[in-house]
Write a protein that holds these residues in place. Structure first.
Motif, PDB file in Angstrom:
ATOM      1  N   ALA A  84       0.831  -1.212   0.000  1.00  0.00           N
ATOM      2  CA  ALA A  84       0.000   0.000   0.000  1.00  0.00           C
ATOM      3  C   ALA A  84       0.864   1.260   0.000  1.00  0.00           C
ATOM      4  O   ALA A  84       2.015   1.262   0.455  1.00  0.00           O
ATOM      5  N   SER A  85       0.290   2.336  -0.482  1.00  0.00           N
ATOM      6  CA  SER A  85       1.000   3.624  -0.524  1.00  0.00           C
ATOM      7  C   SER A  85       1.170   4.220   0.861  1.00  0.00           C
ATOM      8  O   SER A  85       1.928   5.179   1.042  1.00  0.00           O
ATOM      9  N   THR A  86       0.460   3.643   1.843  1.00  0.00           N
ATOM     10  CA  THR A  86       0.510   4.180   3.209  1.00  0.00           C
ATOM     11  C   THR A  86       1.576   3.523   4.073  1.00  0.00           C
ATOM     12  O   THR A  86       1.697   3.834   5.262  1.00  0.00           O
ATOM     13  N   VAL A  87       2.336   2.613   3.497  1.00  0.00           N
ATOM     14  CA  VAL A  87       3.391   1.943   4.260  1.00  0.00           C
ATOM     15  C   VAL A  87       4.452   2.955   4.671  1.00  0.00           C
ATOM     16  O   VAL A  87       4.864   3.807   3.873  1.00  0.00           O
ATOM     17  N   SER A  88       4.909   2.825   5.910  1.00  0.00           N
ATOM     18  CA  SER A  88       5.921   3.757   6.408  1.00  0.00           C
ATOM     19  C   SER A  88       7.276   3.456   5.797  1.00  0.00           C
ATOM     20  O   SER A  88       7.684   2.285   5.729  1.00  0.00           O
ATOM     21  N   PRO A  89       7.986   4.471   5.326  1.00  0.00           N
ATOM     22  CA  PRO A  89       9.354   4.265   4.844  1.00  0.00           C
ATOM     23  C   PRO A  89      10.209   3.642   5.958  1.00  0.00           C
ATOM     24  O   PRO A  89      10.047   3.959   7.131  1.00  0.00           O
ATOM     25  N   GLY A  90      11.119   2.767   5.568  1.00  0.00           N
ATOM     26  CA  GLY A  90      11.942   2.057   6.543  1.00  0.00           C
ATOM     27  C   GLY A  90      11.363   0.726   6.971  1.00  0.00           C
ATOM     28  O   GLY A  90      12.021  -0.036   7.696  1.00  0.00           O
ATOM     29  N   THR A  91      10.123   0.437   6.550  1.00  0.00           N
ATOM     30  CA  THR A  91       9.511  -0.858   6.877  1.00  0.00           C
ATOM     31  C   THR A  91      10.226  -1.981   6.125  1.00  0.00           C
ATOM     32  O   THR A  91      10.504  -1.875   4.931  1.00  0.00           O
ATOM     33  N   PRO A 141      13.033 -22.207   8.270  1.00  0.00           N
ATOM     34  CA  PRO A 141      12.436 -21.403   7.191  1.00  0.00           C
ATOM     35  C   PRO A 141      13.464 -20.490   6.529  1.00  0.00           C
ATOM     36  O   PRO A 141      14.394 -19.997   7.178  1.00  0.00           O
ATOM     37  N   LEU A 142      13.287 -20.271   5.241  1.00  0.00           N
ATOM     38  CA  LEU A 142      14.179 -19.427   4.447  1.00  0.00           C
ATOM     39  C   LEU A 142      13.486 -18.095   4.187  1.00  0.00           C
ATOM     40  O   LEU A 142      12.319 -18.068   3.785  1.00  0.00           O
ATOM     41  N   SER A 143      14.196 -16.974   4.421  1.00  0.00           N
ATOM     42  CA  SER A 143      13.584 -15.644   4.297  1.00  0.00           C
ATOM     43  C   SER A 143      14.395 -14.751   3.372  1.00  0.00           C
ATOM     44  O   SER A 143      15.630 -14.834   3.336  1.00  0.00           O
ATOM     45  N   VAL A 144      13.693 -13.912   2.631  1.00  0.00           N
ATOM     46  CA  VAL A 144      14.311 -12.845   1.839  1.00  0.00           C
ATOM     47  C   VAL A 144      13.551 -11.555   2.170  1.00  0.00           C
ATOM     48  O   VAL A 144      12.341 -11.562   2.362  1.00  0.00           O
ATOM     49  N   SER A 145      14.276 -10.436   2.247  1.00  0.00           N
ATOM     50  CA  SER A 145      13.669  -9.180   2.707  1.00  0.00           C
ATOM     51  C   SER A 145      14.152  -8.005   1.868  1.00  0.00           C
ATOM     52  O   SER A 145      15.176  -8.080   1.167  1.00  0.00           O
ATOM     53  N   LEU A 146      13.389  -6.919   1.940  1.00  0.00           N
ATOM     54  CA  LEU A 146      13.833  -5.624   1.425  1.00  0.00           C
ATOM     55  C   LEU A 146      13.260  -4.524   2.304  1.00  0.00           C
ATOM     56  O   LEU A 146      12.314  -4.742   3.070  1.00  0.00           O
ATOM     57  N   VAL A 147      13.854  -3.335   2.194  1.00  0.00           N
ATOM     58  CA  VAL A 147      13.422  -2.177   2.988  1.00  0.00           C
ATOM     59  C   VAL A 147      12.691  -1.208   2.070  1.00  0.00           C
ATOM     60  O   VAL A 147      13.175  -0.876   0.974  1.00  0.00           O
ATOM     61  N   VAL A 148      11.506  -0.769   2.497  1.00  0.00           N
ATOM     62  CA  VAL A 148      10.753   0.229   1.731  1.00  0.00           C
ATOM     63  C   VAL A 148      11.457   1.575   1.890  1.00  0.00           C
ATOM     64  O   VAL A 148      11.629   2.077   3.010  1.00  0.00           O
ATOM     65  N   GLU A 149      11.887   2.148   0.774  1.00  0.00           N
ATOM     66  CA  GLU A 149      12.640   3.394   0.803  1.00  0.00           C
ATOM     67  C   GLU A 149      11.715   4.595   0.577  1.00  0.00           C
ATOM     68  O   GLU A 149      10.674   4.485  -0.067  1.00  0.00           O
ATOM     69  N   SER A 150      12.130   5.744   1.119  1.00  0.00           N
ATOM     70  CA  SER A 150      11.366   6.983   0.935  1.00  0.00           C
ATOM     71  C   SER A 150      11.527   7.473  -0.502  1.00  0.00           C
ATOM     72  O   SER A 150      12.578   7.285  -1.129  1.00  0.00           O
ATOM     73  N   PRO A 151      10.465   8.106  -1.055  1.00  0.00           N
ATOM     74  CA  PRO A 151      10.603   8.697  -2.392  1.00  0.00           C
ATOM     75  C   PRO A 151      11.613   9.842  -2.342  1.00  0.00           C
ATOM     76  O   PRO A 151      11.725  10.549  -1.334  1.00  0.00           O
ATOM     77  N   GLN A 152      12.391  10.017  -3.410  1.00  0.00           N
ATOM     78  CA  GLN A 152      13.394  11.075  -3.446  1.00  0.00           C
ATOM     79  C   GLN A 152      12.707  12.437  -3.481  1.00  0.00           C
ATOM     80  O   GLN A 152      11.838  12.675  -4.321  1.00  0.00           O
ATOM     81  N   PRO A 153      13.057  13.362  -2.570  1.00  0.00           N
ATOM     82  CA  PRO A 153      12.371  14.675  -2.514  1.00  0.00           C
ATOM     83  C   PRO A 153      12.650  15.491  -3.769  1.00  0.00           C
ATOM     84  O   PRO A 153      13.768  15.569  -4.260  1.00  0.00           O
ATOM     85  N   GLY A 154      11.580  16.120  -4.276  1.00  0.00           N
ATOM     86  CA  GLY A 154      11.729  17.025  -5.415  1.00  0.00           C
ATOM     87  C   GLY A 154      12.073  16.340  -6.710  1.00  0.00           C
ATOM     88  O   GLY A 154      12.524  17.005  -7.661  1.00  0.00           O
ATOM     89  N   SER A 155      11.892  15.065  -6.807  1.00  0.00           N
ATOM     90  CA  SER A 155      12.264  14.372  -8.034  1.00  0.00           C
ATOM     91  C   SER A 155      11.425  14.853  -9.215  1.00  0.00           C
ATOM     92  O   SER A 155      11.902  14.923 -10.349  1.00  0.00           O
ATOM     93  N   TYR A 156      10.192  15.280  -8.956  1.00  0.00           N
ATOM     94  CA  TYR A 156       9.319  15.760 -10.038  1.00  0.00           C
ATOM     95  C   TYR A 156       9.903  17.018 -10.654  1.00  0.00           C
ATOM     96  O   TYR A 156       9.981  17.162 -11.888  1.00  0.00           O
TER      97      TYR A 156
END
Length: 428
Positions: free
Chosen positions: A373-380, A394-409
């Motif tokens: 979801a778009s409401t997920v907190s960055p760093g999750t 159990p075998l696990s794979v992970s990633l970190v939700v990163e913040s959108p780059q400011p002013g990229s638009y």
């Protein structure tokens, strides 16, 4: 009274020791064909008395209780007394304390007819199968009754019609046995496996030629894996081997020297999985052991993205791939760990699973699709965790939700404006 209850309703083990050996008493079942034949069987309670079972050197002999026969023999009771000093039953010491360890001993006996031969005068044969719950122990014994000198006081066992000893038992000895130190084994796909099986016979050989057959049964079908015939008098070049399965073999020298008829299977395939039956034949006698082989292949787990930048406008799909595993039962789940949490939690929405896909080598693949979801907190931290029988954990794979780059638009818009101005100047 407590001792009698154990004998009747479970399995009772009791011993009398001398010179490092013990007598083991087991509750058993006599299995006979029913009156109608076919698959109908009659089961009668019986007792198996193993005489002369070796006791490990570190065993305390003082803890073993003597076996005492009843003072008045009962012709209704089936007490099969067996001399097992030669040949010895491999690993028979596991029977000594199965009762204390709350391990069930499976013991079945039945009348046995040697193939293509007449029974010796005064002798009867029995087949006895022994297994211990939770222990890699299994053996099939061929027993031959001993001659009992009859007189007016000799009792006859009512059901079997055989003469009893003065202590009320049917005297017999082991003349041939087939054993295995494993009941089941797991081996990796494309790896190798050794299925353990061996035999022993009395000091006076029953015959000089031994035949070994390995068969595989799986899902109602059966086929021969390998068969071998060889002589036990070490006649050079006497072994004749016919391997139906490519990559299956037996060491003929181990058969002659040690009675080892274990089969080696190389480059395992999924089709090699199933129930293997080891049959050893010497003269008119044969016995079997059954071993389960499970082929396993751990899954390869990966995510569709190496990193995930949060999209504040809409949700994004993250896919977890679980590939090339066997057997089929793989479990996938999604977890998340936000910056404010200390332990990951299972996501309430587990997304959607694809159907299982089977590959040419028999392995399977599965994928799970999670909507982030778009409401997920960055760093999750989002984790895909997979459980499978081929994995110790159990075998696990992970990633970190990163913040959108400011002013990229605005950076993109500025780049486009500069590009347009450049081409305008060139064209003019």
């Amino acid at each position: 009274m407590k001792m009698i209850l154990v004998i009747l309703f479970g399995f009772f083990l009791t011993c009398v020791c001398a010179d490092g050996v013990a007598d083991v008493v087991l509750s058993c079942t006599l299995v006979e064909e029913g009156m109608g034949g076919g698959t109908s069987f009659m089961r009668t309670p019986a007792t198996l008395i193993l005489r002369g079972v070796p006791v490990p050197s570190d065993e305390s002999l003082e803890t073993l209780t003597p076996f005492v026969p009843t003072s008045i023999p009962d012709p209704e009771a089936i007490l099969l007394e067996v001399k097992v000093s030669s040949p010895e039953i491999p690993n028979a010491h596991v029977l000594l304390h199965a009762d204390c360890n709350e391990q069930e001993v499976m013991c079945e006996m039945s009348r046995y007819s040697p193939h293509g031969s007449q029974e010796s005068p005064g002798s009867t044969y029995f087949m006895v199968s022994l297994e211990v719950e939770g222990v890699e122990f299994g053996t099939s014994l061929i027993l031959q009754t001993l001659v009992v000198e009859k007189d007016e006081s000799t009792l006859i066992q009512n059901k079997l019609g055989l003469p009893l000893s003065r202590s009320g038992t049917l005297l017999s000895e082991v003349i041939f046995l087939v054993y295995s130190h494993m009941k089941s084994v797991s081996a990796p796909l494309r790896g190798d496996a050794i299925l353990d099986c061996g035999f022993k016979q009395q000091e006076m050989p029953l015959a000089q030629e031994v035949a070994v057959e390995w068969r595989l049964q799986h899902r109602g079908k059966g086929w021969k894996v390998l068969e071998m015939k060889t002589r036990l008098d070490e006649a050079e070049g006497s072994a004749v081997v016919h391997a139906e399965r490519t990559g299956s073999s037996i060491d003929a020298s181990q058969i002659v020297g040690e009675g080892n008829v274990s089969v080696i299977l190389t480059k395992l395939k999924v089709l090699d999985e199933g129930t293997y039956i080891c049959t050893v034949s010497i003269g008119p006698f044969h016995a079997q052991q059954v071993i389960q082989l499970q082929v396993i292949q751990p899954p390869h787990v990966s995510l569709s993205e190496e990193k995930l930048v949060l999209n504040t406008k809409s949700s994004q799909t993250l896919t977890c791939y679980c590939a090339n595993y066997y057997p089929l039962d793989a479990q996938m789940e999604w977890l998340s760990l936000s910056a404010a949490d200390t332990e990951p939690t299972v996501l309430p929405d587990q997304g959607s699973l694809s159907s299982h896909r089977q590959h040419g080598d028999g392995t399977y693949s599965l994928s799970s699709h999670l909507s982030v979801a778009s409401t997920v907190s960055p760093g999750t931290i989002i984790t895909c965790r997979v459980s499978h029988p081929a994995l110790q954990a159990p075998l696990s794979v992970s990633l970190v939700v990163e913040s959108p780059q400011p002013g990229s638009y605005w950076w993109v818009l500025g780049f486009l404006v500069v590009t347009l101005l450049f081409f305008y100047q060139v064209m003019s």
